[in-house]
Write an enzyme that holds these catalytic residues in place. Structure first.
Site, mmCIF file in Angstrom:
data_model
loop_
_atom_site.group_PDB
_atom_site.id
_atom_site.type_symbol
_atom_site.label_atom_id
_atom_site.label_comp_id
_atom_site.label_asym_id
_atom_site.label_seq_id
_atom_site.Cartn_x
_atom_site.Cartn_y
_atom_site.Cartn_z
ATOM 1 N N PRO A 197 0.795 -1.238 0.000
ATOM 2 C CA PRO A 197 0.000 0.000 0.000
ATOM 3 C C PRO A 197 0.826 1.286 0.000
ATOM 4 O O PRO A 197 0.790 2.079 0.952
ATOM 5 C CB PRO A 197 -0.824 -0.135 1.288
ATOM 6 C CG PRO A 197 0.045 -0.942 2.197
ATOM 7 C CD PRO A 197 0.769 -1.918 1.301
ATOM 8 N N CYS A 198 1.545 1.539 -1.086
ATOM 9 C CA CYS A 198 2.340 2.757 -1.178
ATOM 10 C C CYS A 198 1.450 3.997 -1.276
ATOM 11 O O CYS A 198 1.936 5.118 -1.100
ATOM 12 C CB CYS A 198 3.306 2.684 -2.356
ATOM 13 S SG CYS A 198 2.531 2.434 -3.958
ATOM 14 N N HIS A 199 0.140 3.794 -1.528
ATOM 15 C CA HIS A 199 -0.772 4.934 -1.558
ATOM 16 C C HIS A 199 -0.935 5.559 -0.171
ATOM 17 O O HIS A 199 -1.441 6.678 -0.049
ATOM 18 C CB HIS A 199 -2.139 4.509 -2.104
ATOM 19 C CG HIS A 199 -2.794 3.396 -1.345
ATOM 20 N ND1 HIS A 199 -2.502 2.067 -1.591
ATOM 21 C CD2 HIS A 199 -3.713 3.393 -0.335
ATOM 22 C CE1 HIS A 199 -3.227 1.307 -0.783
ATOM 23 N NE2 HIS A 199 -3.964 2.095 -0.009
#
Length: 280
Positions: A240-242
């Site tokens: 989850p780099c968001h």
């Protein structure tokens, strides 16, 4: 246009005109729906009204989350009160490729790929016999496949939906079995892998800065390198780099479009709010 594309158009407009506080009619026009239909479809998609959703992706909300690192929601996740909130941490495991597996353009790799749809748009997923090696949100299947082949020019490719691909669809639908594990098989430097592993431990509904991720990976001074590693993440959503934003609270850029990043964060914030109320 897909439902997500219509909603994304409304979100893009809202973010560009936030000072004017666009009303429901204006947002509905961007989605090419009637106000009534837009309100209903948006509520089905996000679980909250458009007005509430925009609050969740605001600068003030992001700053508040950064200030409250030990929030009630995060404490609930940490004590196991909300397993779904820890979906990435609980169900995703990461294995590094060996140099032999990615040497010479992946000549030793057999890669299967397929296409799918999610609440956040269409995607391409690819895997080896050890796990998912690529997950991209896409606009064009032909271009996405060409990019995959260019990344692994000497690999063997097969258009085939594997069990791991079905797991990805379940993951997007939040219908992942409690006994399941979704395996990733990734090429990266030791530092990149540490950053990606740190990302898996960021709870849903929470945010981290680039500096915080660098610190979590054991190299607090390597903020720029951390940003590069985050931008090189080969698996959208699963890692989850968001959930990484700028220290100012601004959402920043996203490899798969900044509007999609806002959509992901807003939906996660809405789910976390519901879970927190349920726990309370």
């Amino acid at each position: 246009m897909t439902d997500y594309q219509r909603i994304a158009a409304a979100l893009t407009y809202a973010q560009a005109h936030f000072q004017a506080q666009p009303d429901l009619d204006e947002l509905a026009r961007q989605a090419h729906w009637s106000p009534f239909h837009f309100q209903r479809k948006f509520q089905e998609w996000a679980g909250v009204s458009p007005k509430k959703f925009l609050q969740y992706i605001s600068l003030d909300h992001a700053k508040q989350l950064l200030r409250q690192q030990a929030s009630v929601a995060e404490a609930a996740h940490a004590t196991g009160l909300s397993g779904t909130g820890r979906l990435h941490d609980l169900f995703v495991t990461l294995e590094a490729m060996t140099p032999g597996e990615y040497r010479h353009g992946g000549a030793a790799l057999a890669i299967s790929y397929s296409f799918g749809d999610s609440a956040f748009g269409a995607y391409l997923v690819a895997s080896t016999d050890k796990g998912i090696c690529k997950l991209d949100f896409i606009e064009d299947e032909t271009a996405a496949l060409a990019e995959l082949r260019a990344e692994w020019p000497n690999a063997t490719f097969a258009a085939e939906e594997m069990p791991a691909h079905a797991q990805v669809a379940q993951f997007f639908a939040r219908d992942f079995p409690s006994t399941g594990r979704l395996h990733l098989h990734l090429k990266g430097t030791a530092f990149q892998l540490k950053i990606w592993e740190s990302l898996l431990r960021v709870p849903e509904g929470q945010l981290r800065t680039y500096a915080q991720l660098a610190e979590a990976a054991g190299r607090g001074a390597a903020v720029r390198a951390a940003g590069t590693a985050i931008g090189a993440n080969p698996v959208a959503y699963l890692i989850p780099c968001h959930r990484v934003i700028r220290g100012t609270g601004a959402l920043g850029q996203y490899r798969w479009d900044s509007t999609r990043k806002a959509a992901l964060l807003g939906c996660e914030a809405a789910r976390t709010a519901v879970q927190t109320m349920t726990v309370a």
